[in-house]
Motif scaffolding. Structure first.
Motif, PDB file in Angstrom:
ATOM      1  N   UNK A  16       0.814  -1.215   0.000  1.00 14.18           N
ATOM      2  CA  UNK A  16       0.000   0.000   0.000  1.00 14.18           C
ATOM      3  C   UNK A  16       0.848   1.266   0.000  1.00 14.18           C
ATOM      4  N   UNK A  17       1.898   1.302   0.824  1.00 14.08           N
ATOM      5  CA  UNK A  17       2.701   2.517   0.943  1.00 14.08           C
ATOM      6  C   UNK A  17       3.412   2.859  -0.358  1.00 14.08           C
ATOM      7  N   UNK A  18       3.976   1.857  -1.026  1.00 18.32           N
ATOM      8  CA  UNK A  18       4.697   2.134  -2.269  1.00 18.32           C
ATOM      9  C   UNK A  18       3.734   2.589  -3.367  1.00 18.32           C
ATOM     10  N   UNK A  19       2.500   2.103  -3.336  1.00 18.44           N
ATOM     11  CA  UNK A  19       1.499   2.576  -4.302  1.00 18.44           C
ATOM     12  C   UNK A  19       1.149   4.040  -4.054  1.00 18.44           C
ATOM     13  N   UNK A  20       0.912   4.385  -2.800  1.00 15.57           N
ATOM     14  CA  UNK A  20       0.545   5.764  -2.448  1.00 15.57           C
ATOM     15  C   UNK A  20       1.667   6.737  -2.785  1.00 15.57           C
ATOM     16  N   UNK A  21       2.904   6.353  -2.443  1.00  8.58           N
ATOM     17  CA  UNK A  21       4.012   7.291  -2.560  1.00  8.58           C
ATOM     18  C   UNK A  21       4.629   7.393  -3.935  1.00  8.58           C
ATOM     19  N   UNK A  22       4.614   6.308  -4.707  1.00  6.89           N
ATOM     20  CA  UNK A  22       5.376   6.325  -5.946  1.00  6.89           C
ATOM     21  C   UNK A  22       4.612   5.799  -7.169  1.00  6.89           C
ATOM     22  N   UNK A  23       3.962   4.648  -7.050  1.00  7.21           N
ATOM     23  CA  UNK A  23       3.346   4.057  -8.235  1.00  7.21           C
ATOM     24  C   UNK A  23       2.173   4.889  -8.745  1.00  7.21           C
ATOM     25  N   UNK A  24       1.278   5.332  -7.862  1.00  9.56           N
ATOM     26  CA  UNK A  24       0.120   6.110  -8.303  1.00  9.56           C
ATOM     27  C   UNK A  24       0.508   7.473  -8.892  1.00  9.56           C
ATOM     28  N   UNK A  25       1.391   8.283  -8.214  1.00  8.96           N
ATOM     29  CA  UNK A  25       1.799   9.549  -8.848  1.00  8.96           C
ATOM     30  C   UNK A  25       2.478   9.333 -10.202  1.00  8.96           C
ATOM     31  N   UNK A  26       3.298   8.264 -10.307  1.00  9.14           N
ATOM     32  CA  UNK A  26       3.967   7.985 -11.572  1.00  9.14           C
ATOM     33  C   UNK A  26       2.953   7.574 -12.643  1.00  9.14           C
ATOM     34  N   UNK A  27       1.970   6.771 -12.265  1.00  8.25           N
ATOM     35  CA  UNK A  27       0.948   6.330 -13.222  1.00  8.25           C
ATOM     36  C   UNK A  27       0.121   7.513 -13.724  1.00  8.25           C
ATOM     37  N   UNK A  28      -0.202   8.449 -12.825  1.00 13.16           N
ATOM     38  CA  UNK A  28      -0.945   9.657 -13.228  1.00 13.16           C
ATOM     39  C   UNK A  28      -0.144  10.446 -14.260  1.00 13.16           C
ATOM     40  N   UNK A  29       1.166  10.529 -14.050  1.00 15.07           N
ATOM     41  CA  UNK A  29       2.029  11.273 -14.971  1.00 15.07           C
ATOM     42  C   UNK A  29       2.131  10.579 -16.325  1.00 15.07           C
ATOM     43  N   UNK A  30       2.306   9.270 -16.318  1.00 15.35           N
ATOM     44  CA  UNK A  30       2.399   8.519 -17.574  1.00 15.35           C
ATOM     45  C   UNK A  30       1.073   8.591 -18.339  1.00 15.35           C
ATOM     46  N   UNK A  31      -0.034   8.555 -17.608  1.00 12.94           N
ATOM     47  CA  UNK A  31      -1.355   8.690 -18.227  1.00 12.94           C
ATOM     48  C   UNK A  31      -1.491  10.051 -18.917  1.00 12.94           C
ATOM     49  N   UNK A  32      -1.064  11.119 -18.249  1.00 12.84           N
ATOM     50  CA  UNK A  32      -0.928  12.477 -18.804  1.00 12.84           C
ATOM     51  C   UNK A  32      -2.152  12.922 -19.599  1.00 12.84           C
ATOM     52  N   UNK A  33      -3.277  12.975 -18.937  1.00 17.97           N
ATOM     53  CA  UNK A  33      -4.525  13.351 -19.621  1.00 17.97           C
ATOM     54  C   UNK A  33      -4.533  14.801 -20.076  1.00 17.97           C
TER      55      UNK A  33
END
Length: 460
Positions: free
Chosen positions: A401-418
């Motif tokens: 959970x912590x690694x998703x909150x801190x790194x994976x989700x913000x990175x995924x939002x950036x890669x998605x780049x809507x």
């Protein structure tokens, strides 16, 4: 609902209380508009730094000397600093895309990027992470004040050492009093800025622990009772190499504050200050982390335990060592007590968003606010009383959970780049961040699971 919308400011330097509409949660601005809430003109820079720093510095601070033991001084210090820069980059991306999406919460920007499923995934991760953390906090408080028994060995608590064994300093009663006297009143505060004073005290108590540890280490260095610590990790085979990754969840958890960034940003009087708040908080916490890791490992060497607080049970070999042991343990317990409401705040918001996504703002519904608060505090209290030790679960939480909150989700939002605002450099950084996070934490989970089933500590 727990997600509001931003009205675009006419000027860059606009007070938060002026630029948020009436649907934004937890932001009362005028007494007559919100049924008796006192006027709030915006949080100060200093108060925001204290609140974010308190969000960052939690129970993970006690495990950092053990990461230094595993990695050695050079690699350990480098990793603490590297993780601070990585956390700053992920928060900057999160805030940039929140501005573009006009989202006032982490859940809002996740929902905008990945729809309802993305928002729910984030809320579940925050629930798992924060409930686990808060139960750990309460378990540590009970262990320190009332003592703990493990493998037939009893470690006396501070109260037991001072007053002997009595019913009123037993674990259950101490945690009940702490919950009613400290946790419940602080958890009932509706604005995170209301916690700025307790957050300042909490940071001060962490500094007390640091100063005492540094002082003891310097005394023992002068009298020559400390040997040269290991500078690099001791890697002899593939297993010892893989075991190095077991420190990753601890380092990840040490900098997780993303779930409170939006709440702090929303309450700032000047919205342009949030980057300075984040950088100041991360710099302060990274400095404290490096100092505690360095001097904690210097002081105890290869005898450093996974929870360095347990090392302060033994004779320090210096005058007034017993008194210093008690001061260290009590100051850290006080620190955790004041960290509790900071981690509880986003927990309540996200549970409300998960259960009542279309309801009115939580601040305006006193009954719902009270029921969620009482329910969560009760759950955490019983969890701490009936779970004897969850350090292994804490490691798994940090690796998921912590690694998703801190790194994976913000990175995924950036890669998605809507919104088309991410540069190629941003996307490359985020892809590297996701790959490193997934690889490191899969190895950490495997190593911890192997150690659990073999009943062998991964750091031995």
């Amino acid at each position: 609902m727990t997600i509001g919308s931003l009205k675009p400011p006419k000027h860059k330097n606009v007070r938060k209380s002026d630029r948020l509409d009436e649907k934004v949660p937890l932001l009362p601005t005028k007494q007559e508009e919100h049924g008796g809430c006192e006027e709030f003109d915006g949080a100060s820079f200093t108060g925001a730094v204290f609140n974010l720093s308190t969000t960052i510095v939690g129970a993970g601070i006690m495990a950092l000397p053990a990461t230094m033991k595993a990695l050695g001084l050079v690699l350990g210090i480098a990793m603490i600093i590297f993780m601070a820069f990585l956390a700053e980059a992920s928060i900057e991306l999160l805030l940039r895309f929140s501005r573009a999406a006009k989202a006032t919460s982490y859940g809002g920007v996740m929902g905008e990027a990945f729809g309802k499923c993305g928002k729910i995934c984030l809320q579940i991760c925050i629930l798992v992470n924060n409930i686990g953390i808060l139960i750990v906090y309460m378990i540590i408080i009970g262990d320190v004040l009332s003592g703990t028994t493990s493998s037939g060995i009893h470690r006396a608590g501070v109260l037991e050492g001072w007053f002997g064994v009595h019913w009123w300093n037993g674990r259950g009663f101490v945690l009940l009093v702490t919950t009613l006297v400290v946790f419940a009143p602080l958890a009932c505060l509706k604005r995170i800025d209301s916690l700025k004073i307790t957050s300042g005290i909490s940071v001060g108590l962490a500094v007390v622990f640091l100063v005492i540890t540094v002082g003891i280490t310097l005394i023992k260095l002068i009298n020559g009772s400390i040997s040269m610590p290991r500078l690099l990790p001791n890697v002899t085979d593939l297993t010892s190499f893989l075991n190095l990754f077991t420190v990753v969840p601890v380092l990840v958890t040490a900098y997780i504050c993303h779930y409170n960034v939006h709440s702090i940003d929303n309450e700032l009087e000047d919205n342009t200050q949030i980057k300075g708040v984040v950088r100041s908080s991360l710099a302060l916490c990274a400095t404290v982390y490096v100092m505690i890791s360095l001097f904690g490992f210097l002081l105890f060497g290869d005898a450093t335990l996974d929870d360095v607080l347990a090392n302060f049970d033994a004779d320090l070999g210096i005058p007034y060592g017993s008194l210093l042991n008690d001061v260290v343990r009590v100051s850290y317990v006080g620190h955790l007590m004041l960290v509790f409401p900071i981690a509880f705040y986003p927990l309540r918001l996200n549970l409300d968003g998960l259960l009542f996504p279309s309801a009115m703002p939580l601040l305006l519904d006193n009954l719902r606010f009270a029921l969620i608060t009482v329910g969560l505090v009760t759950l955490i209290f019983f969890g701490a009383n009936f779970i004897p030790s969850i350090w292994v679960a804490f490691q798994f939480t940090g690796a998921t959970a912590a690694v998703c909150i801190g790194f994976i989700f913000p990175a995924a939002i950036t890669v998605r780049d809507r919104h088309g605002i991410a540069s190629n450099k941003d996307k490359i950084l985020c892809i590297i961040m996701i790959v490193l996070a997934l690889f490191s934490n899969l190895v950490a989970i495997y190593s911890d699971a192997y150690a659990l089933f073999k009943n062998v500590s991964p750091r031995k």
